[in-house]
Design a protein around this motif. Structure first.
Motif, PDB file in Angstrom:
ATOM      1  N   LYS A  53       0.830  -1.208   0.000  1.00  0.00           N
ATOM      2  CA  LYS A  53       0.000   0.000   0.000  1.00  0.00           C
ATOM      3  C   LYS A  53       0.864   1.258   0.000  1.00  0.00           C
ATOM      4  O   LYS A  53       0.590   2.211  -0.726  1.00  0.00           O
ATOM      5  N   GLN A  54       1.923   1.251   0.818  1.00  0.00           N
ATOM      6  CA  GLN A  54       2.807   2.408   0.913  1.00  0.00           C
ATOM      7  C   GLN A  54       3.475   2.727  -0.418  1.00  0.00           C
ATOM      8  O   GLN A  54       3.601   3.887  -0.807  1.00  0.00           O
ATOM      9  N   GLN A  56       2.526   1.390  -3.396  1.00  0.00           N
ATOM     10  CA  GLN A  56       1.601   1.174  -4.515  1.00  0.00           C
ATOM     11  C   GLN A  56       2.126   0.111  -5.476  1.00  0.00           C
ATOM     12  O   GLN A  56       2.232   0.317  -6.686  1.00  0.00           O
TER      13      GLN A  56
END
Length: 205
Positions: A53-54, A56
């Motif tokens: 998530k961080q 992508q």
């Protein structure tokens, strides 16, 4: 931040002043930080999801990155952002550290009197163009491309070519000594330069 200077409007002395301003500007920025994963620990699924998530990226890419530890997970952060990520890694049993990233400036100067060409078609002879065309048709990629502000370059990338004069058949490649981001282009295509005249400014870490 980037700068494109029209040399038709300023003189050589002014270019030196522009370079001084760029160097001073980048010397006065606040420190930036990066988070380095030292040990992945138990490597829970939540950690892979968090990194994905961080950055992508996919879970598979996050897994590959984490398994390559020690490695830099994220850079260009404020201290607060970096310490938050460090804390979250610790909660999942991984060991991460915060490091200060020191930005540096490299000024690429002209090595001689001559004419600088930053556009491929303006300095390639017709014979060399044919060779390049043949290489392109065979699937080989060309290393030469126009360098602009904001471009990220590798060490030894070709920035431009120089000739002693417009009729000279021999050209000299001007290459970057570092990998980084181009923050200033200080030459016009086909412009004349003198030895030690600044051509490009590159920011690197």
């Amino acid at each position: 931040m980037g700068l494109l200077v029209d040399l038709a409007m300023i003189n050589y002395a002014s270019v030196d002043l522009v370079v001084e301003e760029i160097v001073e500007d980048h010397s006065n920025v606040d420190n930036i930080y990066e988070v380095m994963l030292v040990n992945k620990g138990s490597s829970k699924v939540q950690l892979f999801q968090y990194v994905a998530k961080q950055l992508q990226i996919s879970i598979t890419e996050a897994n590959d990155l984490i398994n390559s530890a020690p490695c830099v997970i994220k850079t260009g952060l404020s201290r607060e952002e970096a310490e938050k990520i460090e804390k979250e890694f610790k909660e999942w049993g991984a060991l991460a550290v915060v490091k200060t990233v020191i930005e540096k400036i490299e000024v690429i100067n002209a090595p001689m009197h001559g004419v600088c060409y930053t556009v491929e078609g303006d300095y390639l002879s017709s014979m060399f163009r044919q060779l390049k065309l043949a290489a392109h048709s065979s699937g080989k990629s060309s290393e030469i491309k126009k360098i602009s502000v904001g471009a990220f370059i590798q060490k030894d990338s070709i920035l431009c070519r120089m000739r002693l004069n417009s009729n000279d058949s021999q050209s000299r490649e001007i290459r970057s000594g570092v990998a980084g981001e181009v923050v200033a282009v200080l030459i016009d295509n086909g412009g004349r330069v003198v030895p030690k005249q600044p051509l490009f400014v590159v920011k690197y870490t």
